[in-house]
Design a protein around this motif. Structure first.
Motif, short mmCIF file in Angstrom:
data_model
loop_
_atom_site.label_atom_id
_atom_site.label_comp_id
_atom_site.label_asym_id
_atom_site.label_seq_id
_atom_site.Cartn_x
_atom_site.Cartn_y
_atom_site.Cartn_z
N LEU A 155 0.43 -1.52 -0.01
CA LEU A 155 0.00 0.44 -0.25
C LEU A 155 0.78 0.94 0.53
O LEU A 155 0.51 2.53 -0.72
N LEU A 169 0.88 3.21 9.62
CA LEU A 169 -0.09 2.57 9.57
C LEU A 169 -0.34 1.14 9.99
O LEU A 169 -1.35 0.92 10.72
N MET A 173 -2.88 -1.23 13.09
CA MET A 173 -3.65 -2.54 12.91
C MET A 173 -3.57 -3.22 13.17
O MET A 173 -3.80 -4.59 13.95
N LEU B 66 -14.51 0.35 -4.90
CA LEU B 66 -13.86 -0.38 -5.82
C LEU B 66 -14.16 -1.41 -6.91
O LEU B 66 -13.99 -1.98 -7.75
N VAL B 122 -6.27 4.20 13.88
CA VAL B 122 -6.42 3.69 12.44
C VAL B 122 -6.87 4.48 11.30
O VAL B 122 -6.42 5.00 10.92
N GLY B 125 -4.89 7.63 10.80
CA GLY B 125 -3.43 6.69 9.47
C GLY B 125 -4.28 6.69 8.45
O GLY B 125 -3.90 7.22 7.22
N TYR B 126 -5.86 6.21 8.17
CA TYR B 126 -6.42 6.82 6.70
C TYR B 126 -6.57 8.00 6.16
O TYR B 126 -5.77 8.52 5.19
N LYS B 141 -8.25 4.54 -4.38
CA LYS B 141 -7.63 2.96 -4.37
C LYS B 141 -7.15 2.25 -2.57
O LYS B 141 -7.80 1.65 -2.18
N ASN B 142 -5.87 3.05 -2.87
CA ASN B 142 -5.59 2.75 -1.44
C ASN B 142 -6.36 3.02 -0.25
O ASN B 142 -5.86 2.25 0.81
N VAL B 145 -9.20 0.92 0.27
CA VAL B 145 -9.20 -0.98 1.14
C VAL B 145 -8.09 -0.43 2.30
O VAL B 145 -9.16 -1.08 2.70
N LEU B 146 -7.61 0.65 2.38
CA LEU B 146 -7.39 0.81 4.02
C LEU B 146 -8.75 0.76 5.42
O LEU B 146 -9.10 -0.11 6.22
N ILE B 148 -11.46 -0.74 4.61
CA ILE B 148 -12.30 -2.09 4.69
C ILE B 148 -11.30 -2.55 5.69
O ILE B 148 -11.90 -2.98 6.45
N PHE B 149 -9.84 -2.02 6.05
CA PHE B 149 -9.35 -3.06 6.78
C PHE B 149 -9.54 -2.37 8.03
O PHE B 149 -9.56 -3.18 9.15
N ALA B 150 -9.47 -1.05 7.83
CA ALA B 150 -9.83 -0.40 9.26
C ALA B 150 -10.90 -0.80 9.53
O ALA B 150 -10.89 -0.60 11.66
N VAL B 152 -12.33 -3.37 10.38
CA VAL B 152 -11.81 -4.90 11.22
C VAL B 152 -12.29 -4.68 12.77
O VAL B 152 -12.48 -4.67 13.89
#
Lengths: 226, 228
Positions: A155, A169, A173, B66, B122, B125-126, B141-142, B145-146, B148-150, B152
């Motif tokens: 990323l 980042l 996480m 996406l 988190v 960070g985005y 795009k990036n 993705v982040l 979606i991860f975040a 969680v």
């Protein structure tokens, strides 16, 4: 099967390249030893309570050193636009991620195995009380770091501030996995029976690995294709 | 059209917030054990719900970006994340004030508090990641993705009050516990104030979205002028 074969080829390529140049291996190993040394100066290593925070110290050293390894995962493909060739190759994004993550995991595991006896010596801790369980926690926690680190390496690979952005980042996480690994390691360093919440932390760590590996496999193609 | 929506939401949200403030301060009785300090929960909990709503919308819009590659979804995700961070900060700060009065400390390293803070970091960070990428397509795009991860970490924060039985109060709402643990009037006020804060969040998101779209137009014009 094809994905796994491609992943194995990429992992082997990365490992060979790293073992030849040792560009991140040496720095990562020496950095983790330095962190263990510095933290040993900050705490009273002669006291009994060192087992209460030993897991924390150990995993902090692993987390710091893992950044140096995963930072190179995709960065080593940047010269000569090798990353574009890899993306254009028949190997899927998932196999590319899996190969890079496995290589990072193998390097990290090597460093963890070297650091463990050093930690035992510096902090006067009997770390081999539950060797197999400890190995399991090291593998699960190590995979969490390799998985998250590799995805975030992909990323951030094109960013100007890559070295800064990756840990920024990655660490927040990683906290659930790090917290679970630290707590489980503390429990395994302590003499006596396991506390009742051991299984809960273990479930959290396994769940973290499964969720993030699945997400990474699903999304890495999107990250890599430009 | 969008201005009218903001105006309509404002006409509903602002009077509702003022009415809630009056009821919370003057109509509702003190809590038996905690006394008047419990009133902070009428903002602590709804702020968390508003933040969760924003994060969920951001995650859904990130997936939509996406799939459909429509930049508007990315702009909505960004606006929702910024507003969600502000409400999450309200949640953390009100919780700290309550903790100082009830526990005697500003911050306890309780898992429930820790997850909320991690979640905030988190998503911060985005926003940092967005700032670090110049190319708009790559950034969208990036960041998607982040996001979606975040999400969680949002799910973990949501479940943390069930998984860890610590000094932080457990779930109290009957829709979650299945039983009446607090006075129905108090519970009703929590819902009404959640509605008020969610309306406020919607106003902020729409306003921020408009700013972002104007910014994108300016950036596109700059690129066009540079190309000429």
């Amino acid at each position: 099967m094809r994905t796994l074969r491609h992943a194995a080829a990429i992992a082997w390529k990365d490992l060979r390249s790293e073992l030849r140049t040792k560009e991140s291996l040496n720095s990562s190993l020496s950095f983790s030893v330095v962190v263990l040394l510095l933290l040993a100066m900050a705490f009273d290593t002669g006291s009994e309570i060192v087992t209460d925070y030993g897991g924390g110290i150990l995993w902090l050293a692993f987390a710091f050193s893992s950044t140096l390894i995963v930072n190179r995962s995709f960065a080593r493909e940047m010269p000569n636009d090798c990353i574009d060739v890899l993306v254009a190759s028949p190997a899927s994004g998932a196999s590319l991620f899996l190969g890079k993550a496995v290589a990072a995991f193998a390097l990290q595991s090597g460093i963890q195995l070297i650091c463990l006896p050093i930690f035992g010596v510096f902090y006067n801790v009997t770390w081999w009380r539950n060797p197999w369980q400890l190995l399991g926690v090291l593998l699960l926690g190590g995979w969490a770091m390799a998985c998250i680190g590799t995805v975030f390496s992909a990323l951030t690979v094109n960013l100007r501030l890559r070295e800064l952005m990756l840990p920024m980042l990655m660490y927040p996480m990683l906290v659930p996995a790090l917290l679970a690994s630290m707590t489980l390691t503390n429990y395994l360093l302590m003499p006596g029976a396991m506390p009742p919440d051991f299984a809960q932390w273990l479930r959290l760590l396994i769940g973290f690995d499964i969720i993030f590996t699945t997400l990474a496999l699903a999304l890495v193609e999107t990250i890599l294709v430009r | 059209m969008r201005s009218k929506i903001v105006l309509a939401l404002g006409l509903v949200g602002v009077p509702l917030l003022l009415r809630n403030l009056y009821v919370i301060l003057f109509n509702l009785p003190d809590e038996m054990e905690q006394g008047p300090v419990y009133r902070i929960f009428y903002y602590h909990l709804p702020a968390f719900f508003a933040a969760t709503l924003c994060y969920t919308t951001a995650m859904v819009c990130s997936i939509l970006y996406l799939v459909k590659k429509n930049a508007r979804y990315d702009a909505i995700a960004m606006a929702c994340t910024e507003v969600g961070l502000a409400f999450a900060a309200v949640n953390l700060i009100t919780g700290m004030f309550w903790g100082r009065i009830s526990w005697g400390i500003w911050w306890a390293w309780d898992p429930r508090l820790t997850w909320a803070l991690i979640c905030w970091l988190v998503y911060f960070g985005y926003l940092m990641l967005r700032k670090a990428i110049d190319d708009p397509t790559e950034r969208a795009k990036n960041a998607s993705v982040l996001s979606i991860f975040a999400y969680v970490s949002v799910a973990i924060t949501w479940k943390a009050i069930e998984w860890w039985r610590t000094q932080h109060p457990g779930p109290v709402l009957s829709i979650r516990t299945g039983e009446q643990r607090i006075d129905p009037a108090m519970e009703q006020m929590l819902y009404v104030n959640t509605l008020a804060l969610a309306t406020l969040a919607a106003i902020f998101v729409i306003t921020r979205l408009r700013q972002e779209e104007v910014q994108r137009e300016i950036d596109a014009l700059r690129r066009y002028a540079h190309a000429l």
